[in-house]
Scaffold this motif. Structure first.
Motif, PDB file in Angstrom:
ATOM      1  N   ASN A 399     -12.993  31.878 -42.932  1.00 44.74           N
ATOM      2  CA  ASN A 399     -11.692  31.382 -42.386  1.00 44.74           C
ATOM      3  C   ASN A 399     -10.652  31.509 -43.576  1.00 44.74           C
ATOM      4  O   ASN A 399      -9.342  31.564 -43.231  1.00 44.74           O
ATOM      5  N   LYS A 480     -15.339  30.791 -40.165  1.00 51.56           N
ATOM      6  CA  LYS A 480     -14.349  31.088 -38.640  1.00 51.56           C
ATOM      7  C   LYS A 480     -15.084  30.543 -37.763  1.00 51.56           C
ATOM      8  O   LYS A 480     -16.291  30.516 -37.465  1.00 51.56           O
ATOM      9  N   LYS A 481     -14.586  29.553 -36.796  1.00 49.80           N
ATOM     10  CA  LYS A 481     -15.278  28.730 -35.723  1.00 49.80           C
ATOM     11  C   LYS A 481     -15.824  29.794 -35.032  1.00 49.80           C
ATOM     12  O   LYS A 481     -17.039  29.263 -34.393  1.00 49.80           O
ATOM     13  N   SER A 561     -10.226  25.289 -36.178  1.00 50.39           N
ATOM     14  CA  SER A 561     -10.449  26.656 -36.979  1.00 50.39           C
ATOM     15  C   SER A 561     -11.447  27.079 -37.522  1.00 50.39           C
ATOM     16  O   SER A 561     -11.762  28.331 -37.762  1.00 50.39           O
ATOM     17  N   GLU A 562     -12.329  26.126 -38.166  1.00 52.10           N
ATOM     18  CA  GLU A 562     -13.489  26.391 -39.153  1.00 52.10           C
ATOM     19  C   GLU A 562     -14.416  25.315 -39.011  1.00 52.10           C
ATOM     20  O   GLU A 562     -14.245  24.244 -38.709  1.00 52.10           O
TER      21      GLU A 562
END
Length: 982
Positions: A399, A480-481, A561-562
């Motif tokens: 991310n 990254k998620k 988001s992560e």
């Protein structure tokens, strides 16, 4: 056996001591439970009792604590034994009554036979009962009939003590020392008589005396080995050394650098030369094993030179060397005849050590703007010197950049961008860069390594420029998620990534993986002593920097988001000038594209003691035979050089039948049948591990002490295979192992390796891969492990995966209790670009098919077998090797069910699709299928559902595509959808 016969012939023809030997080997082995040794006695007449008084010169421990059994040649057992004096030098006892004259067999090491495999847990029989009081009361030792010793016998040649384990008496050693006043004495020995005892000298040396002359005979192109035994006669010897002059014959010379002492140095497993310190305590023996590298072009003749031996606290002694080289030439340096010990040179081999990519991986490319390309992957370096981007094909893993954080009470240290950047290595398969970064309080000296298969290593030396109070020093990896779907390691089995998780250094837990089947990252925390997977058997100390007296640990922090993985080390104080080393390795996954065709066509036959497949097995599609150890073709664990002819015969027969043969050959333990066992023991704890001893009697009788028993395999027709643990960490045995592998490919024509829980690291596996590919393209490697042993083998062995062809992570896996994500991450191999087979308890044949897995035929575990051939038949009829596998784990699966407990995988090919359904529920479930008809390739209106009958799997059934399908708990279906009317 050839070695033993050869050595016996030589021995009988001229290598005996001056007086006639009283040691022999039985013509026919006696009953094993009576032990491996006996004295043969002659009694001339019947008597109430007879007297034995013999110097039996035993090296094994506690001879008085074992049972004595005396049997007449007719089979009658003596009822009474009266012990008078029993120690390692002497045995004096009375026995009787003797009803018959003749031979009596005195067994003094009887033990309990364990007729199985695993770990020997029995031992010697306890001393016999006391003699009858009325018999013992009548004894008059001075007037007893004396039994005459005929000889000492060993049950087999392999059990024989003579001549190198027959100890000298104390009186003989005292006399020897009185005659020779030197601080140390030298006893040259031929390779036929490896020096075995390290804390005693043999009677043979009393008779021969010390000598400063060695004479040997060799052949052209031979690697000739011999020994100099050093006896510390009068004091401890500090830092023993040896120096060679070279060997001269007229105008021809064998240069000094062609003579090697394996005890004082060599080449390590990663190609680095080293010098080894050898200290020797007074009264002990140090064998110095020496190799002479004789070229094939050297003229025949006698070559003479010297070897000078000394310690830093002694005077130098010089041994005159004379080596007669004959005209005959050895084709393979002597390696095919183990008794020559020529293979000792393999200890210093560098075979396979280079910086070229292994097969299947392209050279590293520099794309520009700090971006490097691997095969199907890229890495971009951020301004902080750490990875800012990892891409696997088009999928981004990170991310934002990875960061190394030092936090103090004032906040995070602000480091400069990398300075003094140096390109240390720029090779096709490996690049190394070094740099420095500074903050007000700290200096970081970093070394980064990238390799062609997507492996990355960082090693940071953190130096305090002034006193520093650190709240934490940590590594942060922000995923990254959408990539961070699954995780394993750090106290977690494979599964869905938790929102939060924390772990400490218990376990072993030193590594983790986060990702999905398209992209992911494995990370392992290391210390300066790292040498391989953190297994229970070989668990090195935790990395001091990360562990920090158990203040270090691991945690997961998630945001929308992560998913951030943090490895922290906790609070510590650093003095000015103090340095800490933080190291970690990473690997981008999948390591390769999955070879589905290989999974469905390269089927394994794996049957331990009976490795020969039948014609019926071959007709079922078996293509690869794994030749385990403990059978006639590969009898001895991790040393496939004893039964080479048998193995070669087996391999040739299998090749004639179109089969490949891979062999069990690893490093973890080493059989007592190893020819070089005594040479390896002379290296201290470099190769053979230390321990409390014990185990199978052969080990107790010959190794005696300072070893750790390991795997045991009983044989009805010979001495058991009793292994000992190898030393933890790196050793030159890796070099020997790899040279041995190359030799086996060349001379036996094997097709690869079956690895079973090994401890070396990826550098050694990479060497193995290169050697196999270069010697014989098409060789295969599969890796087996046990979750109970390795504590998460997929995490522990991830660094191996670029070089593996298949996984067999099955032992101790309870398949029916595992969640679908656990199957996917820990067992299937799919997220890593590999596939696997099942093992424990026969696996679960229904759930396994969701991942394209069966068991290996006809392996049986926990008394359960699961024959995969009915499923293989369906594979062949369907043509599964031509299909595309789309599992439930994909973002857009081809088949969905209306029940989250039931998972489905589709195997799609032209005109038809095979669907594997698996029910993870504890109840019978009914499900409907939701199919992506566009990807299947025809419409539902023109489709029919077939449920083929499969033995031990399912009965034929009639379902419509729109029906609810019942599925029993932990079972499933194989359904075929074909284009055509229902």
């Amino acid at each position: 056996m050839k070695y033993f016969l050869f050595s016996m012939i030589l021995f009988l023809s001229g290598c005996m001591s001056k007086k006639e030997s009283i040691y022999s080997v039985a013509e026919n082995p006696w009953e094993e439970s009576l032990g491996n040794h006996r004295a043969v006695l002659q009694v001339e007449e019947s008597a109430e009792a007879a007297l034995i008084d013999i110097d039996w010169r035993r090296h094994d421990r506690d001879p008085a604590e074992k049972r004595f059994i005396i049997i007449h040649e007719s089979g009658d057992t003596i009822q009474n034994i009266h012990r008078i004096a029993v120690d390692n030098e002497r045995c004096k006892l009375a026995f009787g009554p003797l009803k018959k004259p003749g031979k009596y067999f005195f067994y003094y090491l009887p033990y309990l036979v364990q007729e199985n495999y695993g770990f020997y847990n029995k031992g010697y029989l306890k001393p016999e009962a006391k003699p009858a009081a009325d018999w013992e009361h009548k004894l008059d030792v001075a007037k007893l009939l004396k039994a005459r010793l005929i000889d000492f016998q060993s049950r087999t040649e392999f059990d024989n003590f003579y001549p190198m384990e027959v100890i000298a008496l104390k009186s003989e050693k005292d006399s020897l020392l009185n005659r020779h006043p030197q601080d140390f004495l030298i006893f040259p020995e031929d390779r036929l008589f490896p020096i075995r005892m390290l804390d005693e000298i043999p009677q043979k040396w009393i008779e021969s005396g010390p000598s400063t002359v060695f004479k040997g005979e060799a052949l052209k192109n031979e690697y000739y080995a011999f020994q100099l035994g050093v006896f510390a006669a009068r004091k401890d010897l500090q830092d023993l050394k040896i120096e060679f002059s070279g060997l001269q014959n007229d105008d021809h010379k064998i240069a000094a650098d062609k003579l090697t002492c394996f005890n004082t140095g060599g080449i390590g497993p990663y190609g680095d030369p080293f010098v080894k310190r050898v200290d020797l305590a007074q009264g002990n023996v140090q064998p110095l094993w020496i190799g002479v590298d004789i070229s094939k072009d050297i003229p025949a003749g006698t070559y003479k030179g010297t070897a000078s031996v000394w310690a830093e606290n002694t005077e130098k002694q010089t041994v005159q060397l004379s080596l007669k080289i004959g005209n005959e030439m050895l084709a393979d340096r002597g390696d095919s005849e183990a008794w020559r010990h020529s293979r000792l040179r393999w200890l210093n081999s560098t075979l396979g050590i280079d910086d070229e990519p292994t097969n299947g991986y392209k050279p590293i490319s520099f794309i520009g703007e700090s971006t490097y390309g691997f095969t199907g992957k890229t890495m971009t370096i951020a301004d902080n010197g750490f990875p800012g981007s990892f891409k696997v094909k088009e999928t981004e893993v990170l991310n934002r950049p990875i960061s190394f954080v030092v936090e103090t009470p004032k906040g995070q240290e602000q480091f400069s961008e990398p300075q003094n950047i140096q390109l240390v290595k720029n090779a096709p398969g490996k690049m190394i860069g070094a740099w420095e970064s500074y903050s007000d309080n700290l200096k970081i000296s970093g070394v980064g390594t990238i390799e062609a298969d997507g492996y990355i290593n960082y090693k940071l030396s953190v130096e305090a420029l002034k006193p520093v109070e650190a709240k934490d020093i940590r590594l942060e990896i922000p995923f990254k998620k959408e990539v961070a779907e699954y995780m394993m390691g750090m106290d977690l089995p494979g599964g869905v990534v938790p929102k939060k998780h924390s772990a400490k250094w218990n376990g072993p837990h030193d590594s983790f993986w986060i990702g999905n089947t398209h992209a992911g990252l494995w990370c392992e925390l290391r210390g300066s002593s790292y040498s391989g997977p953190l297994l229970n058997l070989y668990r090195p100390d935790y990395p001091a920097s990360w562990y920090n007296d158990d203040q270090g640990g691991f945690r997961i922090e998630s945001t929308p988001s992560e998913v951030k993985a943090l490895v922290y080390s906790g609070k510590r104080s650093l003095e000015k000038g103090e340095e800490l080393t933080f190291e970690w390795s990473m690997l981008l996954t999948p390591v390769k594209d999955i070879d589905y065709k290989s999974q469905f066509t390269n089927r394994y036959y794996h049957n331990g003691g009976q490795p020969v497949p039948s014609d019926e097995d071959l007709e079922s599609g078996v293509k690869i035979v794994n030749l385990h150890h403990a059978n006639n073709y590969n009898p001895h664990i991790n040393y496939p050089f004893v039964a080479v002819d048998s193995m070669k015969w087996f391999v040739d027969r299998m090749h004639e039948k179109g089969q490949k043969v891979k062999i069990y050959y690893t490093i973890r333990e080493l059989t007592n049948y190893t020819t070089e066992l005594w040479a390896l023991r002379s290296l201290g704890d470099e190769i053979l591990g230390d321990g409390r001893g014990g185990g199978y009697p052969w080990l107790r009788e010959h190794l005696v002490s300072n070893y750790r028993p390991q795997w045991y395999q009983w044989f009805p027709d010979k001495s058991a295979d009793a292994s000992i643990v190898n030393a933890p960490g790196d050793s030159r045995w890796y070099n020997y192992y790899i040279e041995g592998l190359a030799w086996l490919v060349r001379h036996v024509d094997i097709d690869g390796l079956y690895l079973d829980d090994v401890s070396y690291d990826r550098r050694t596996v990479k060497r193995i891969r290169k050697v196999l590919d270069r010697e014989k393209p098409g060789c295969l490697i599969d890796l087996h492990s046990n979750t109970g042993f390795s504590k998460g083998p997929a995490t522990q062995y991830t660094e191996y995966f670029p070089y593996m062809d298949k996984l067999w992570f099955g032992e101790s896996f309870m398949y029916s209790d595992m969640e679908p994500a656990n199957w996917l991450v820990e067992v299937s191999g799919i997220p890593f670009g590999l596939m696997g087979d099942m093992l424990h308890g026969g696996g679960n044949r229904w759930l396994g098919m969701v991942y394209g897995m069966t068991v290996r035929h006809p392996w049986v575990t926990e008394g359960v077998t699961c024959d995969p051939r009915p499923v293989w038949k369906v594979w062949d009829e369907f043509g599964i090797e031509q299909s595309k596998m789309v599992g439930f784990w994909e973002k857009e699966p081809v088949v969905l069910t209306n029940n989250p407990q039931v998972k489905a995988t589709a195997y799609i090919r032209d005109g038809k699709t095979l669907i594997a359904l698996g029910n993870w529920s504890d109840e019978t479930e009914k499900v409907k299928l939701n199919l992506d008809w566009d990807r299947i390739g025809f419409s539902s209106a023109n489709a029919r559902l077939i449920t083929p009958e499969i033995a031990d799997f399912q009965l034929s059934a009639q379902f419509a595509i729109t029906d609810e399908i019942p599925i029993e708990s932990k079972k499933g279906w194989l359904l075929i959808i074909e284009e055509g009317k229902q």
